[in-house]
Design a protein around this motif. Structure first.
Motif, PDB file in Angstrom:
ATOM      1  N   GLN A 145      11.257  -8.884  -7.828  1.00 13.13           N
ATOM      2  CA  GLN A 145      10.918  -7.491  -7.592  1.00 13.13           C
ATOM      3  C   GLN A 145       9.422  -7.266  -7.413  1.00 13.13           C
ATOM      4  N   SER A 146       8.606  -8.235  -7.816  1.00 16.06           N
ATOM      5  CA  SER A 146       7.155  -8.077  -7.711  1.00 16.06           C
ATOM      6  C   SER A 146       6.592  -8.703  -6.444  1.00 16.06           C
ATOM      7  N   SER A 147       7.465  -9.160  -5.528  1.00 15.34           N
ATOM      8  CA  SER A 147       7.003  -9.883  -4.347  1.00 15.34           C
ATOM      9  C   SER A 147       6.701  -8.982  -3.159  1.00 15.34           C
ATOM     10  N   GLY A 148       7.014  -7.698  -3.243  1.00 15.72           N
ATOM     11  CA  GLY A 148       6.797  -6.803  -2.113  1.00 15.72           C
ATOM     12  C   GLY A 148       5.329  -6.707  -1.731  1.00 15.72           C
ATOM     13  N   LYS A 149       5.071  -6.592  -0.442  1.00 15.84           N
ATOM     14  CA  LYS A 149       3.688  -6.504   0.035  1.00 15.84           C
ATOM     15  C   LYS A 149       3.647  -5.749   1.348  1.00 15.84           C
ATOM     16  N   VAL A 165      -1.641  -4.974   0.022  1.00 21.02           N
ATOM     17  CA  VAL A 165      -1.472  -4.559  -1.368  1.00 21.02           C
ATOM     18  C   VAL A 165      -0.054  -4.909  -1.794  1.00 21.02           C
ATOM     19  N   GLY A 166       0.081  -5.396  -3.026  1.00 22.66           N
ATOM     20  CA  GLY A 166       1.392  -5.752  -3.544  1.00 22.66           C
ATOM     21  C   GLY A 166       2.199  -4.530  -3.919  1.00 22.66           C
ATOM     22  N   GLY A 167       3.509  -4.730  -4.085  1.00 20.62           N
ATOM     23  CA  GLY A 167       4.394  -3.615  -4.366  1.00 20.62           C
ATOM     24  C   GLY A 167       4.745  -3.449  -5.828  1.00 20.62           C
ATOM     25  N   CYS A 168       4.039  -4.138  -6.749  1.00 16.47           N
ATOM     26  CA  CYS A 168       4.340  -4.026  -8.171  1.00 16.47           C
ATOM     27  C   CYS A 168       3.436  -2.980  -8.815  1.00 16.47           C
ATOM     28  N   ALA A 169       3.608  -2.802 -10.134  1.00 18.87           N
ATOM     29  CA  ALA A 169       2.842  -1.773 -10.836  1.00 18.87           C
ATOM     30  C   ALA A 169       1.357  -2.092 -10.886  1.00 18.87           C
ATOM     31  N   ASN A 170       1.024  -3.367 -11.040  1.00 20.99           N
ATOM     32  CA  ASN A 170      -0.391  -3.807 -11.060  1.00 20.99           C
ATOM     33  C   ASN A 170      -0.590  -4.819  -9.944  1.00 20.99           C
TER      34      ASN A 170
END
Length: 320
Positions: A145-149, A165-170
């Protein structure tokens, strides 16, 4: 099409393309292995012809620059509607890895969907020039789930900019920019981790070029690595090229020098060779025996340890 300095990733790209060519390596290749290669090609060709009359691209046993003896088989089919499906399998020792990639092009939008043997699904959507000079790339991997970009690229006559920019919270925020012209440019590449508040990457580079020569200098790994490359078109009529790369790692005082060349024996046959300062020499000869169909022989030898077995390989690419 915009003509300018390009993106930061283009600095030294042509020299890398000449020096780090793909080598199809099969250590201690035997007749039995060659027979199995040919049999696999014929079986897959028959299935493709029986099921669908598409164009077929077959590349057998692909090995990149690490020369580990991996064996790779790839089949690509193209439909009349613009859908391309690529199935590939790689044998790495006793481990077999496979993946299927589907590419769909419609107007200025390209969608790539890749599924591998680990049940990972990678998707990339590229929107080319929604406005002049701009390209948008949206990518993500399931189940990560943290791989979005989201990545934006902009090309101008005197500048090239890339931001992601990545798609995660940080997320990790990356930015690279180049200013100049197609004959000379200077740029930088930085990445910032919003979770730790630290810069995890900052590189800088410059490039000088004319009609037949390109020279570049980059500082990477937060200033620890200095890389210089040289690319020269010696004779365009015979596609004769020479290139060199020098890499210096300050923390270990290690230097790496790589020199390579390419020459076309005739319009259908090309040879490549390279050698580094550690004594490893590689060579490739490729013949286009019909349009877009290639037969390739390759080899590598360690000149400082000639008693060790050399690596040889072959590849066959067919495009009916």
């Amino acid at each position: 099409m915009v003509k300018g300095p390009g993106l930061y990733s283009d600095i030294g790209k042509k020299a890398r393309g000449l020096l780090y060519f793909d080598v199809y390596s099969l250590s201690m290749c035997s007749c039995d292995l060659i027979v199995r290669i040919c049999s696999s090609i014929l079986i897959c060709m028959r299935r493709c012809v029986d099921e669908i009359l598409y164009k077929v691209d077959i590349r057998a046993y692909l090995l990149y620059k690490d020369y580990q003896g991996d064996q790779k088989f790839t089949i690509t089919t193209y439909s009349p509607t613009g859908v391309a499906i690529t199935s590939s399998g790689t044998k790495r020792g006793e481990l077999f890895l496979g993946d299927v990639n589907t590419q769909l092009k419609r107007n200025n939008i390209t969608t790539d969907i890749n599924v591998d043997t680990n049940s990972n699904l990678f998707t990339a959507i590229t929107i080319d020039e929604p406005v002049p000079g701009l390209k948008t790339i949206i990518s993500f991997k399931v189940p990560d789930q943290s791989s979005g970009k989201v990545e934006l690229q902009y090309l101008h006559d005197y500048a090239g900019i890339c931001a992601s920019v990545g798609g995660c919270a940080n997320p990790i925020v990356s930015f690279s920019g180049v200013v100049g012209t197609n004959s000379g440019s200077i740029g930088a590449d930085v990445s910032f981790d919003t979770k730790t508040g630290n810069f995890i990457k900052y590189n800088a580079g410059l490039s000088l070029s004319n009609a037949d020569l390109i020279a570049s200098l980059t500082m990477n790994d937060k200033g620890d690595t200095l890389n210089a490359s040289y690319y020269h078109v010696v004779k365009p009529l015979t596609n004769t090229l020479v290139g060199a790369e020098v890499n210096r790692v300050f923390s270990t005082n290690e230097n790496t020098i790589l020199v390579g060349t390419q020459h076309s024996l005739d319009p259908l046959t090309t040879v490549k060779a390279r050698v580094n300062n550690f004594g490893k020499a590689s060579a490739v000869i490729q013949h286009e025996w019909r349009p877009k169909s290639f037969f390739t022989l390759s080899g590598e030898v360690d000149t400082r340890a000639v008693d060790k077995s050399a690596k040889f390989g072959l590849a066959l690419a067919l495009n009916p």
